[in-house]
Design a protein around this motif. Structure first.
Motif, PDB file in Angstrom:
ATOM      1  N   VAL A 123      -9.837  -9.256  -2.551  1.00 44.02           N
ATOM      2  CA  VAL A 123      -8.274  -7.936  -1.668  1.00 44.02           C
ATOM      3  C   VAL A 123      -8.491  -9.621  -3.194  1.00 44.02           C
ATOM      4  O   VAL A 123      -7.986  -8.863  -4.826  1.00 44.02           O
ATOM      5  CB  VAL A 123      -7.595  -8.682  -0.949  1.00 44.02           C
ATOM      6  CG1 VAL A 123      -6.480  -8.339  -1.699  1.00 44.02           C
ATOM      7  CG2 VAL A 123      -8.332  -7.706  -0.069  1.00 44.02           C
ATOM      8  N   ILE A 124      -8.596 -10.672  -3.694  1.00 40.80           N
ATOM      9  CA  ILE A 124      -7.653 -11.265  -4.841  1.00 40.80           C
ATOM     10  C   ILE A 124      -8.552 -10.925  -6.070  1.00 40.80           C
ATOM     11  O   ILE A 124      -7.439 -10.872  -6.618  1.00 40.80           O
ATOM     12  CB  ILE A 124      -7.702 -12.625  -4.127  1.00 40.80           C
ATOM     13  CG1 ILE A 124      -7.357 -13.095  -2.994  1.00 40.80           C
ATOM     14  CG2 ILE A 124      -7.281 -13.898  -5.962  1.00 40.80           C
ATOM     15  CD1 ILE A 124      -7.014 -14.825  -2.824  1.00 40.80           C
ATOM     16  N   GLY A 125      -9.597 -10.693  -5.697  1.00 38.18           N
ATOM     17  CA  GLY A 125     -10.390 -10.847  -7.193  1.00 38.18           C
ATOM     18  C   GLY A 125      -9.783  -9.530  -7.906  1.00 38.18           C
ATOM     19  O   GLY A 125     -10.142  -9.581  -9.070  1.00 38.18           O
ATOM     20  N   GLY A 126     -10.183  -8.700  -7.230  1.00 39.88           N
ATOM     21  CA  GLY A 126      -9.995  -6.778  -7.167  1.00 39.88           C
ATOM     22  C   GLY A 126      -8.740  -6.985  -7.775  1.00 39.88           C
ATOM     23  O   GLY A 126      -7.707  -6.108  -8.468  1.00 39.88           O
ATOM     24  N   ALA A 127      -7.340  -7.656  -7.164  1.00 40.57           N
ATOM     25  CA  ALA A 127      -6.474  -7.209  -7.832  1.00 40.57           C
ATOM     26  C   ALA A 127      -6.594  -8.189  -9.365  1.00 40.57           C
ATOM     27  O   ALA A 127      -5.455  -7.789 -10.059  1.00 40.57           O
ATOM     28  CB  ALA A 127      -4.982  -8.284  -6.239  1.00 40.57           C
ATOM     29  N   LEU A 128      -7.057  -9.448  -9.315  1.00 36.95           N
ATOM     30  CA  LEU A 128      -6.789  -9.890 -10.258  1.00 36.95           C
ATOM     31  C   LEU A 128      -7.655  -8.815 -11.514  1.00 36.95           C
ATOM     32  O   LEU A 128      -7.071  -8.375 -12.932  1.00 36.95           O
ATOM     33  CB  LEU A 128      -8.141 -11.527 -10.794  1.00 36.95           C
ATOM     34  CG  LEU A 128      -6.958 -12.043 -10.194  1.00 36.95           C
ATOM     35  CD1 LEU A 128      -7.797 -13.923  -9.784  1.00 36.95           C
ATOM     36  CD2 LEU A 128      -5.614 -12.788 -10.901  1.00 36.95           C
ATOM     37  N   PHE A 129      -8.977  -8.402 -11.135  1.00 33.18           N
ATOM     38  CA  PHE A 129      -9.447  -7.912 -12.133  1.00 33.18           C
ATOM     39  C   PHE A 129      -8.350  -6.726 -11.853  1.00 33.18           C
ATOM     40  O   PHE A 129      -8.834  -5.642 -13.801  1.00 33.18           O
ATOM     41  CB  PHE A 129     -10.920  -7.115 -11.660  1.00 33.18           C
ATOM     42  CG  PHE A 129     -11.345  -6.843 -12.430  1.00 33.18           C
ATOM     43  CD1 PHE A 129     -11.813  -5.796 -13.169  1.00 33.18           C
ATOM     44  CD2 PHE A 129     -13.457  -8.100 -12.156  1.00 33.18           C
ATOM     45  CE1 PHE A 129     -13.235  -5.814 -14.453  1.00 33.18           C
ATOM     46  CE2 PHE A 129     -13.939  -7.842 -13.274  1.00 33.18           C
ATOM     47  CZ  PHE A 129     -13.682  -6.733 -14.279  1.00 33.18           C
ATOM     48  N   GLY A 130      -7.751  -5.647 -11.131  1.00 33.97           N
ATOM     49  CA  GLY A 130      -6.770  -3.888 -11.685  1.00 33.97           C
ATOM     50  C   GLY A 130      -5.905  -4.660 -12.695  1.00 33.97           C
ATOM     51  O   GLY A 130      -5.569  -4.283 -13.386  1.00 33.97           O
TER      52      GLY A 130
ATOM     53  N   VAL B 100     -11.814 -13.803 -14.357  1.00 33.75           N
ATOM     54  CA  VAL B 100     -11.189 -15.586 -13.503  1.00 33.75           C
ATOM     55  C   VAL B 100     -12.685 -13.908 -12.058  1.00 33.75           C
ATOM     56  O   VAL B 100     -12.353 -14.475 -10.803  1.00 33.75           O
ATOM     57  CB  VAL B 100     -10.398 -15.618 -13.296  1.00 33.75           C
ATOM     58  CG1 VAL B 100     -10.133 -16.021 -11.699  1.00 33.75           C
ATOM     59  CG2 VAL B 100      -9.823 -16.385 -14.457  1.00 33.75           C
ATOM     60  N   GLY B 101     -11.441 -13.093 -11.926  1.00 34.15           N
ATOM     61  CA  GLY B 101     -11.503 -11.894 -10.908  1.00 34.15           C
ATOM     62  C   GLY B 101     -12.312 -11.624 -10.700  1.00 34.15           C
ATOM     63  O   GLY B 101     -13.131 -11.253  -8.915  1.00 34.15           O
ATOM     64  N   GLY B 105     -14.576 -12.203  -7.430  1.00 37.34           N
ATOM     65  CA  GLY B 105     -14.410 -11.197  -5.973  1.00 37.34           C
ATOM     66  C   GLY B 105     -15.633 -10.538  -6.256  1.00 37.34           C
ATOM     67  O   GLY B 105     -15.556  -9.586  -5.644  1.00 37.34           O
ATOM     68  N   GLY B 106     -16.506 -11.031  -6.856  1.00 35.01           N
ATOM     69  CA  GLY B 106     -17.771 -10.489  -6.982  1.00 35.01           C
ATOM     70  C   GLY B 106     -18.126  -9.185  -7.569  1.00 35.01           C
ATOM     71  O   GLY B 106     -19.299  -8.876  -7.296  1.00 35.01           O
ATOM     72  N   PHE B 107     -17.009  -8.746  -7.396  1.00 38.77           N
ATOM     73  CA  PHE B 107     -17.245  -7.806  -8.913  1.00 38.77           C
ATOM     74  C   PHE B 107     -16.676  -7.287  -9.364  1.00 38.77           C
ATOM     75  O   PHE B 107     -15.830  -7.651  -9.998  1.00 38.77           O
ATOM     76  CB  PHE B 107     -16.528  -6.132  -7.275  1.00 38.77           C
ATOM     77  CG  PHE B 107     -18.178  -5.638  -5.840  1.00 38.77           C
ATOM     78  CD1 PHE B 107     -19.128  -5.047  -6.375  1.00 38.77           C
ATOM     79  CD2 PHE B 107     -18.010  -6.817  -5.133  1.00 38.77           C
ATOM     80  CE1 PHE B 107     -20.262  -5.552  -4.913  1.00 38.77           C
ATOM     81  CE2 PHE B 107     -18.387  -6.461  -3.841  1.00 38.77           C
ATOM     82  CZ  PHE B 107     -19.888  -5.730  -4.057  1.00 38.77           C
ATOM     83  N   CYS B 108     -17.150  -5.521 -10.327  1.00 39.11           N
ATOM     84  CA  CYS B 108     -16.516  -5.179 -11.290  1.00 39.11           C
ATOM     85  C   CYS B 108     -15.944  -3.681 -10.447  1.00 39.11           C
ATOM     86  O   CYS B 108     -16.097  -3.319  -9.658  1.00 39.11           O
ATOM     87  CB  CYS B 108     -16.868  -4.700 -12.787  1.00 39.11           C
ATOM     88  SG  CYS B 108     -18.106  -4.575 -12.832  1.00 39.11           S
ATOM     89  N   PRO B 109     -14.757  -3.459 -11.734  1.00 35.70           N
ATOM     90  CA  PRO B 109     -14.332  -1.692 -10.484  1.00 35.70           C
ATOM     91  C   PRO B 109     -15.253  -1.119 -10.691  1.00 35.70           C
ATOM     92  O   PRO B 109     -15.590  -0.390  -8.925  1.00 35.70           O
ATOM     93  CB  PRO B 109     -13.123  -1.237 -11.962  1.00 35.70           C
ATOM     94  CG  PRO B 109     -13.036  -2.667 -12.298  1.00 35.70           C
ATOM     95  CD  PRO B 109     -13.884  -3.337 -12.110  1.00 35.70           C
TER      96      PRO B 109
END
Lengths: 178, 200
Positions: A123-130, B100-101, B105-109
């Motif tokens: 969730v944290i990684g996804g939020a940063l990616f978003g 960093v995400g 997170g280990g994925f991309c969208p």
């Protein structure tokens, strides 16, 4: 923990260079047909704008960012990237069925962390990616891959920033994965 | 002739049908290549699995060279295709946050969608995170509206900014990619030998 089962033999993935050639040809076909590349984060953005507009239409319209994606004639879900992402789900499922990888919900995680921790980190990684994808005007597919393929300066910048940072910080997060 | 839809060769009504079909192919290739597993994706940063690098760079070279060829034989007018706009500092900052995400997170969208498709719970949670991140960005947008639109260089290409013709970039990317394919092969072998277990 089912996911802890060690898999020594090779899983049934296609050769990565074949995958790359196919993906390259797909980008080429996409640009040839539509004039632009593939994307992914835009579909989530549409979902965000749509729910926000359903719950609080006035506030959404007043929001300088979300307001620009609203239209009087159609829902924000009625966009190219939403349909493309729907296709991604179908295509992923098709491949999963063919190669025998569709199973009930399970979690991939490093050997040193629990499933619960992995899900929180996801969730944290996804939020940063978003968040980052909005500043970057796209994610790995839209900006880095499709952008660089069309020789866009911004695409190259995003590509190097994502992977450069990944390598720069990987050491600090190693316990999550190895 | 191309791009077909913008030039009216294919009618606008087919837009979304084509979007789904291209998406299906995209999802299929990503999943079949192993991008539906966060363990596979994170491997690129730890040296035990370079599948991301192999697929990404191969796709890049094929698409780049293909576009130049399509332009050369006159099938596609490169001046008509969409060029991603460049906003210098916001894009660098965005890329850093995404980097960093990616490691956390280990994925991309796009890859997280294929993970969801085959039942990966961590992919679903990553996508929930994506939603929260974009929603948070939207709410906080007034705070960084000025920064978001700063460093606007327009829809600029590498050729325009450097004056170097496109084929040179295609060759340079190809050489770098081939070197990376060769070098990472040894790193991967070595790292895997030292790992007690390699889980997919």
């Amino acid at each position: 923990m089912i996911s802890d089962k060690t898999n020594i033999e090779k899983p049934k993935y296609i050769n990565p260079y074949l995958g790359g050639v196919l993906l390259g040809l797909l980008i080429l076909a996409t640009i040839y047909i539509t004039g632009r590349g593939l994307g992914a984060s835009g579909a989530i953005k549409s979902a965000v704008v749509t729910t926000s507009n359903t719950v609080a239409p006035k506030a959404t319209e007043a929001n300088h960012y979300m307001g620009q994606f609203l239209s009087d004639d159609h829902s924000p879900m009625y966009t190219w990237l939403v349909f493309e992402s729907l296709g991604v789900l179908i295509g992923g499922l098709l491949s999963g069925i063919i190669f025998g990888r569709v199973k009930k919900w399970r979690t991939d995680h490093g050997p040193r962390i629990t499933i619960k921790k992995r899900l929180i980190l996801a969730v944290i990684g996804g939020a940063l990616f978003g968040l980052g994808s909005q500043f970057g005007r796209g994610c790995t597919s839209g900006a880095a891959l499709s952008g660089t393929a069309t020789f866009a300066l911004g695409g190259v910048i995003v590509m190097f920033a994502i992977f450069g940072t990944g390598y720069a910080v990987a050491y600090f997060f190693r316990k999550f994965w190895i | 002739m191309g791009p077909l839809i913008p030039n009216g060769v294919i009618g606008g009504g087919w837009d979304f049908v084509i979007a789904i079909l291209l998406g299906v192919a995209f999802g299929f290739i990503l999943e079949a290549s192993g991008f539906s597993s966060s363990r596979n994706l994170a491997g690129v940063f730890y040296g035990y699995n370079f599948v991301v690098l192999r697929v990404f760079f191969t796709a890049l070279i094929v698409a780049m060279v293909g576009l130049l060829y399509f332009d050369y034989v006159g099938w596609l007018n490169l001046s008509q295709i969409f060029i991603l706009p460049t906003f210098l500092t916001p894009m660098i900052v965005g890329g850093i946050i995404m980097g960093v995400g990616f490691v956390i997170g280990g994925f991309c969208p796009g890859t997280s969608f294929t993970g969801i498709a085959i039942g990966k719970l961590d992919a679903l949670f990553f996508t929930i995170g994506l939603y929260l991140g974009i929603f948070g960005f939207s709410l906080a947008y007034p705070l960084f509206e000025n920064f978001f639109t700063s460093g606007d260089l327009g829809n600029v290409t590498l050729m325009e900014i450097t004056g170097i013709p496109a084929p040179y970039f295609a060759v340079a990317f190809t050489v770098v990619a081939l070197a990376a394919f060769w070098g990472t092969m040894f790193i991967e072998k070595r790292v895997r030998k030292n790992m007690k277990q390699y889980k997919f």
